[in-house]
Design a protein around this motif. Sequence first.
Motif: not given
Length: 194
Positions: A101-108
């Motif tokens: 499982v790959m965790e993708l953390h996106s932010a803005a």
Amino acid sequence: MIILASKSASRRAMLDAAGVEFEAVPAKLDERAVEARIEGCTPGEIAEALSVAKAQAVASEYRGRLVLGSDSLVVCDGQRFDKPTSRDNAAGHLRFFSGKVMELHSAAAIVRDDTCEWSAQSLAQLHVRDLSEVFIEFYLDAEWPEIGYCAGAFRIEAMGPQLFEQIEGDQFTVLGMPLLGVLGALRELGELPS
């Protein structure tokens, strides 16, 4: 009109599709230096801090304008993965991700002058199927060098979906920016009609 502090094609496409008028001005930023100052933070906090720093770097040159910064990073089995530096490096990432499982953390973040007006982070969990060596070579033949600009060595808007069995999280997070939050913040800041 806002400024997008990014050269990301997917972030530009998201804003275009949502009807947000913007000008793209990529941030000039030493991301590793920013990360060194925030050692010990969670991956989401790092992505958010980088988003703020990118927006601040551009806002310092465009006084009075709203500047949107964004960042994404990938963690798998507790290990962080940056954008692949070569085709061989991308193949190594894909071998590591296989069956995990790959965790993708996106932010803005939205900054005006010296003030961060808004920031947020989001998480998507991408279940990578078992990838054969034949598939990895096939995938890289089609996707390299474009995925060299992408954390996780994939573009969800291209052949990236072939890597996954399941994705938990919204499509905008996977594309690299928590767009719904961005749009809400732009409405609150008077940049979009409410």
